[in-house]
Design a protein around this motif. Structure first.
Motif, short mmCIF file in Angstrom:
data_model
loop_
_atom_site.label_atom_id
_atom_site.label_comp_id
_atom_site.label_asym_id
_atom_site.label_seq_id
_atom_site.Cartn_x
_atom_site.Cartn_y
_atom_site.Cartn_z
N GLU A 18 20.23 -9.99 -23.63
CA GLU A 18 19.21 -8.90 -23.70
C GLU A 18 19.16 -8.61 -25.20
O GLU A 18 18.19 -8.20 -25.79
CB GLU A 18 19.81 -7.68 -23.05
CG GLU A 18 18.95 -6.48 -23.34
CD GLU A 18 19.51 -5.23 -22.10
OE1 GLU A 18 18.44 -4.26 -22.41
OE2 GLU A 18 20.40 -5.32 -21.58
N ARG A 19 20.55 -8.79 -25.81
CA ARG A 19 20.66 -8.30 -27.29
C ARG A 19 19.79 -9.28 -28.04
O ARG A 19 19.04 -9.05 -28.91
CB ARG A 19 21.95 -8.66 -27.78
CG ARG A 19 22.90 -7.54 -27.48
CD ARG A 19 24.15 -7.67 -28.30
NE ARG A 19 25.04 -8.78 -27.96
CZ ARG A 19 25.99 -8.77 -26.80
NH1 ARG A 19 25.93 -7.88 -26.12
NH2 ARG A 19 26.55 -9.84 -26.77
N ARG A 20 19.41 -10.67 -27.62
CA ARG A 20 18.50 -11.47 -28.33
C ARG A 20 16.91 -11.27 -28.08
O ARG A 20 16.09 -11.22 -28.99
CB ARG A 20 18.78 -13.09 -27.89
CG ARG A 20 18.20 -14.04 -28.57
CD ARG A 20 18.39 -14.08 -30.07
NE ARG A 20 17.51 -15.01 -30.82
CZ ARG A 20 16.98 -14.67 -32.10
NH1 ARG A 20 17.37 -13.34 -32.69
NH2 ARG A 20 16.16 -15.17 -32.61
N ALA A 21 16.81 -10.89 -26.81
CA ALA A 21 15.43 -10.38 -26.38
C ALA A 21 14.94 -9.13 -27.39
O ALA A 21 13.93 -9.04 -27.85
CB ALA A 21 15.36 -10.14 -25.05
N GLU A 22 16.20 -8.33 -27.43
CA GLU A 22 15.70 -7.11 -28.54
C GLU A 22 15.42 -7.43 -29.90
O GLU A 22 14.52 -6.90 -30.56
CB GLU A 22 17.07 -6.18 -28.45
CG GLU A 22 16.94 -5.45 -26.98
CD GLU A 22 18.15 -4.52 -26.81
OE1 GLU A 22 19.27 -4.86 -27.49
OE2 GLU A 22 18.02 -3.78 -25.87
N GLU A 23 16.46 -8.49 -30.29
CA GLU A 23 16.17 -9.02 -31.75
C GLU A 23 14.81 -9.68 -31.90
O GLU A 23 13.93 -9.39 -32.92
CB GLU A 23 17.10 -10.08 -32.00
CG GLU A 23 18.65 -9.55 -32.26
CD GLU A 23 19.51 -10.59 -32.32
OE1 GLU A 23 19.31 -11.54 -32.40
OE2 GLU A 23 20.69 -10.15 -32.29
N ILE A 24 14.08 -10.21 -30.66
CA ILE A 24 12.98 -10.86 -31.06
C ILE A 24 11.67 -9.93 -30.54
O ILE A 24 10.53 -10.22 -30.58
CB ILE A 24 12.87 -12.32 -30.40
CG1 ILE A 24 12.85 -12.20 -28.83
CG2 ILE A 24 13.74 -13.26 -31.00
CD1 ILE A 24 12.58 -13.54 -28.06
N ASP A 25 12.20 -8.65 -30.19
CA ASP A 25 11.06 -7.60 -29.89
C ASP A 25 10.35 -8.15 -28.62
O ASP A 25 9.30 -7.98 -28.54
CB ASP A 25 10.40 -7.06 -30.97
CG ASP A 25 9.60 -5.74 -30.74
OD1 ASP A 25 10.07 -5.01 -29.72
OD2 ASP A 25 8.74 -5.72 -31.13
N ASN A 26 11.10 -8.78 -27.71
CA ASN A 26 10.28 -9.00 -26.28
C ASN A 26 11.04 -8.80 -25.27
O ASN A 26 12.08 -9.25 -24.95
CB ASN A 26 10.06 -10.59 -26.31
CG ASN A 26 9.03 -11.13 -25.41
OD1 ASN A 26 8.16 -11.82 -25.81
ND2 ASN A 26 9.17 -10.82 -24.29
N PRO A 27 10.48 -7.99 -24.18
CA PRO A 27 11.30 -7.45 -23.01
C PRO A 27 11.20 -8.46 -22.01
O PRO A 27 10.15 -9.28 -21.94
CB PRO A 27 10.68 -5.97 -22.52
CG PRO A 27 9.12 -6.30 -23.21
CD PRO A 27 9.30 -6.99 -24.52
N MET A 28 12.38 -8.77 -21.48
CA MET A 28 12.53 -9.89 -20.59
C MET A 28 13.24 -9.53 -19.31
O MET A 28 13.77 -8.57 -19.17
CB MET A 28 13.47 -10.96 -21.25
CG MET A 28 13.26 -11.56 -22.42
SD MET A 28 12.03 -12.92 -22.21
CE MET A 28 11.81 -13.70 -23.81
N VAL A 29 13.13 -10.50 -18.35
CA VAL A 29 13.90 -10.31 -17.12
C VAL A 29 14.75 -11.51 -17.21
O VAL A 29 14.49 -12.64 -17.48
CB VAL A 29 13.05 -10.41 -15.88
CG1 VAL A 29 13.92 -10.23 -14.65
CG2 VAL A 29 12.12 -9.30 -15.87
N ILE A 30 16.01 -11.20 -16.84
CA ILE A 30 17.02 -12.20 -17.06
C ILE A 30 18.01 -12.12 -15.82
O ILE A 30 18.22 -11.00 -15.36
CB ILE A 30 18.34 -11.63 -18.12
CG1 ILE A 30 17.49 -11.49 -19.59
CG2 ILE A 30 19.35 -12.65 -18.44
CD1 ILE A 30 18.12 -10.37 -20.61
#
Length: 149
Positions: A18-30
């Motif tokens: 989630e931290r990486r998804a926030e860094e690239i500014d892309n909401p994800m499902v993990i």
């Protein structure tokens, strides 16, 4: 029963991704599954696509079921290749594009799997790889009982 990833460990892996998804500014499902591909934990970030809920879970399932990262299935499943049609099997749960990774113990056995969906395939892979990297850190620093049961 073989060793499998714990819920506490799954949460740590999801946090890293989630931290990486926030860094690239892309909401994800993990999603994180056990060694049999059954869901241990899943998180849908705010504004992540609804379709990504099942895709992330199925990427993790695929990696657990076949002991392989999902991106490695893309070419073999193309028309004319040996696994053509693979994605139509197993009640449609097999995913043949990137974002799913098996989680291996020190002996190379699958103890869980990781799946991410919500961006371009490369973004899904990048975010999933952050979770896998956290898994490898935990294996190096924690006792096996602390990360698996």
């Amino acid at each position: 029963m073989s060793d499998s990833i714990t819920l506490d460990t799954a949460k740590k892996l999801i946090d890293a991704a989630e931290r990486r998804a926030e860094e690239i500014d892309n909401p994800m499902v993990i999603a994180v599954t056990n060694d049999e591909g059954n869901l241990v934990a899943q998180r849908r970030m705010d504004d992540a696509w609804l379709a990504s809920v099942s895709i992330a879970r199925n990427k993790a399932y695929t990696s657990a079921a076949l002991d392989i990262p999902t991106h490695e299935l893309a070419e073999p499943s193309e028309p004319g290749n040996s696994l053509y049609g693979l994605q139509t099997t197993d009640e449609g749960r097999i995913v043949v594009f990137g974002g799913g990774y098996p989680l291996l113990d020190e002996d190379g056995d699958v103890v869980g799997a990781f799946g991410v969906s919500g961006g371009a395939v490369e973004q899904d892979m990048e975010v999933a790889e952050a979770g896998v990297a956290r898994w490898e850190e935990l294996l190096d620093t924690e006792t096996p009982q602390a990360v698996m049961h």
